[in-house]
Design an enzyme around this catalytic site. Sequence first.
Site, short mmCIF file in Angstrom:
data_model
loop_
_atom_site.label_atom_id
_atom_site.label_comp_id
_atom_site.label_asym_id
_atom_site.label_seq_id
_atom_site.Cartn_x
_atom_site.Cartn_y
_atom_site.Cartn_z
N LYS A 126 -20.81 -94.26 -75.19
CA LYS A 126 -21.15 -92.89 -75.54
C LYS A 126 -20.29 -92.39 -76.70
O LYS A 126 -20.79 -91.69 -77.59
CB LYS A 126 -21.01 -91.98 -74.33
CG LYS A 126 -22.05 -92.29 -73.25
CD LYS A 126 -21.79 -91.49 -72.00
CE LYS A 126 -22.82 -91.86 -70.92
NZ LYS A 126 -22.56 -91.15 -69.65
N HIS B 259 -10.04 -91.24 -60.17
CA HIS B 259 -11.01 -91.46 -59.09
C HIS B 259 -10.59 -90.74 -57.82
O HIS B 259 -9.42 -90.44 -57.61
CB HIS B 259 -11.22 -92.95 -58.81
CG HIS B 259 -10.00 -93.68 -58.34
ND1 HIS B 259 -9.56 -93.64 -57.04
CD2 HIS B 259 -9.14 -94.47 -59.00
CE1 HIS B 259 -8.48 -94.37 -56.92
NE2 HIS B 259 -8.20 -94.88 -58.10
#
Length: 130
Positions: free
Chosen positions: A65, A115
């Site tokens: 991206k 995370h």
Amino acid sequence: MSGAGRLVGLGIDSVDIPRLAAMLRRRPSMAERLFTAGERAYAAELRNPAPSLAARFAAKEATMKAMGVGLGAMDFTDVDLRRDGLGPPALHVTGRAGALAASLGVTGWMVSLTHTDSVASAVVAALAGP
């Protein structure tokens, strides 16, 4: 590659950890397609490798991206996240990802991984210049 400079692109991605773990259990050979030998070795030393692998997968997607491309533009193993001591992870690109980065003038990267128990996320900045 790491460094500071002009922002070429920014990418972010999140991965569902249980979903990735289940996929790797069903198809263990996918790990070789998605992760470098170094990434697999690092994760294998952990009690639960799934969060680390999911964060690295998110970083690979975020790298795409940041360079403005999608799936198929590079191999997942062209993007390698390494831990050098206690510092932040370092992002290295080779192959088609390296060629694309060079064509965009990318000279460095900044990456952040995180995370929870269920979601891994990554932000990648592609940088150019000094």
